[in-house]
Motif scaffolding. Structure first.
Motif, short mmCIF file in Angstrom:
data_model
loop_
_atom_site.label_atom_id
_atom_site.label_comp_id
_atom_site.label_asym_id
_atom_site.label_seq_id
_atom_site.Cartn_x
_atom_site.Cartn_y
_atom_site.Cartn_z
N PRO A 17 -13.32 36.93 -5.73
CA PRO A 17 -14.29 37.18 -6.50
C PRO A 17 -13.86 37.61 -7.66
N GLY A 18 -12.49 38.53 -7.40
CA GLY A 18 -11.67 38.78 -8.16
C GLY A 18 -10.43 38.20 -8.61
N GLY A 19 -10.15 37.15 -8.47
CA GLY A 19 -9.01 36.76 -8.09
C GLY A 19 -7.98 36.81 -7.40
N ILE A 20 -7.02 35.63 -7.09
CA ILE A 20 -5.81 35.96 -5.13
C ILE A 20 -5.47 36.86 -5.29
N TRP A 49 -5.83 32.53 -10.77
CA TRP A 49 -4.92 32.45 -10.54
C TRP A 49 -4.12 32.67 -11.61
N PRO A 50 -3.66 33.78 -11.64
CA PRO A 50 -2.30 34.38 -12.56
C PRO A 50 -1.39 33.11 -13.08
N VAL A 109 -4.67 30.52 -14.27
CA VAL A 109 -6.00 29.42 -13.81
C VAL A 109 -6.93 30.28 -13.89
N THR A 110 -7.87 29.54 -14.58
CA THR A 110 -9.00 30.50 -15.08
C THR A 110 -10.69 29.88 -13.62
N LYS A 111 -11.53 30.97 -13.87
CA LYS A 111 -12.87 30.27 -13.49
C LYS A 111 -13.38 28.76 -13.71
N LEU A 112 -13.33 29.00 -15.75
CA LEU A 112 -13.41 27.53 -15.81
C LEU A 112 -12.83 26.58 -15.32
N ASP A 113 -11.06 26.23 -15.37
CA ASP A 113 -10.35 25.58 -15.51
C ASP A 113 -10.96 25.18 -13.66
N ARG A 138 -6.07 26.17 -3.13
CA ARG A 138 -5.51 27.17 -1.84
C ARG A 138 -5.42 28.72 -3.06
N GLY A 139 -5.57 29.13 -1.88
CA GLY A 139 -5.10 30.47 -2.93
C GLY A 139 -4.05 31.25 -2.72
N LEU A 140 -3.33 30.46 -3.50
CA LEU A 140 -2.30 30.95 -3.28
C LEU A 140 -1.63 30.78 -4.87
N PRO A 141 -0.44 31.17 -4.99
CA PRO A 141 0.20 31.30 -6.56
C PRO A 141 0.31 29.61 -7.07
#
Length: 360
Positions: free
Chosen positions: A84-87, A42-43, A53-57, A302-305
């Motif tokens: 897989p590459g982020g939202i 999530w940028p 927000v990263t994969k680690l987060d 959710r895959g939202l900002p």
């Protein structure tokens, strides 16, 4: 989760292990391979004051709340929404295994009436699987409203595989909760042409009002109910039930309740399927009570900002709740010590007895 429990101790150990560079995490006796932990899912959102927000987060999030997440998803067929590459990248929808699975990932065999053959569905029955899903870019975890095993001493049912007759009599055809999806069609004014409503305080206030009206009706039927944010614009209200009625019956009951509320509040509520007729009202969706449909699992993002999370609430909390405060890494989630949805797991209310008591 409560400190001092085995789950809390394990979560603390795993989160500490993530404080240093790792290529694998030992979870429940299994090694879960980890890659590109600093990939941004999530940028950042400068206008909202939110960091990336990263994969680690995400992995830290699912580990930290695993004692709450896992009981709600266990033995439920899943739909994974993966980025897989982020939202900002491509979204992938996955229900079935696409390659050889790690030994800790369980599946269920369910007959497909459309294919006339069996399908394998992914399950999430342990923490290793939850971490593996996050590693694969699963930002949204959606669950069926029924389980592949009834449990709790329920009547033995046939397997869900092999034939349409088996499927009809199996546990997956008998939901263990009734769902009401409250979706406000109150537009903020910033939506693109033809787009769905974005979050607005006015829209959420109206959804909250409808949820409380719904609770009054359910209370009058002596049915305990539970509420959570959807992680989007609205609310989910669920009624935990004994898995003794088929989906089609539960759906008809939910429809009757929605139509009753619509009759009381026609200016505020709609059950219209045509989205053009929903504007300015809260859409009450009873059609989610269908086998094979799924909804976002509690405590999952959710895959939202901004990485919003579908957050279970106590009914008293709803009055002052702001769904924008429930995001990965937010204080409201870091402080979570108990699950207000524990009753969803424990209560097995009989809709047959309830309807018999009301004379319906």
């Amino acid at each position: 989760m409560a400190s001092g429990t085995p789950e809390a101790s394990e979560a603390k150990r795993l989160r500490a292990a993530l404080d240093r560079p790792v290529s694998a995490l030992e979870v429940g006796g299994h090694a879960v391979r980890l890659t590109t932990l600093h990939r941004v899912y999530w940028p950042e959102e400068p206008a909202l004051g939110l960091a990336a927000v990263t994969k680690l987060d995400l992995i830290r999030h699912v580990i930290g709340l695993s004692a709450f997440i896992l009981p709600h998803v266990r033995d439920r067929p899943l739909t994974l929404f993966r980025w897989p590459g982020g939202i900002q990248g491509r979204r992938m929808l996955q229900k079935h295994p696409e390659r050889a699975l790690p030994p800790f990932v369980e599946t269920a065999t369910i007959f497909s009436e459309s294919k006339g053959a069996d399908d394998e569905y992914l399950l999430c029955n342990n923490l290793a699987t939850l971490v593996w899903f996050a590693e694969m870019g699963t930002l949204e975890l959606h669950v069926w409203h029924s389980r592949v095993r009834a449990g709790d001493g329920a009547t033995a049912r046939p397997p869900s595989s092999g034939s349409a007759a088996n499927l009809a009599g199996s546990s997956v055809n008998f939901p263990d909760y009734m769902l009401f999806d409250l979706d406000p069609y109150i537009y903020s004014g910033s939506e693109r042409s033809g787009g769905e409503p974005e979050f607005s305080a006015e829209g959420f206030d109206q959804a909250r009002r409808v949820a409380l009206w719904l609770k009054e009706v359910l209370d009058g039927m002596s049915l305990a109910s539970y509420v959570k944010t959807t992680g989007k614009t609205g609310l989910h209200v669920v009624v935990p039930i004994a898995p003794t009625l088929r989906y089609d019956v539960v759906r008809r009951i939910a429809r009757t309740i929605c139509e009753h509320l619509l009759g009381q509040h026609p200016g505020d509520i709609t059950t219209e399927w045509d989205t053009r007729k929903r504007k300015g009202k809260v859409f009450m969706d009873f059609n989610m009570n269908v086998r094979g449909k799924s909804t976002i699992a509690p405590y999952c993002p959710r895959g939202l900002p901004g990485a919003p999370v579908s957050m279970p609430l106590g009914w008293r909390e709803l009055a002052s709740a702001n769904p924008m405060q429930y995001r990965i890494g937010s204080p409201a989630l870091r402080r979570k010590r108990s699950d207000p949805w524990a009753g969803v797991l424990a209560e097995k209310q009989s809709l047959e007895q309830t309807l018999a008591g009301t004379g319906a």
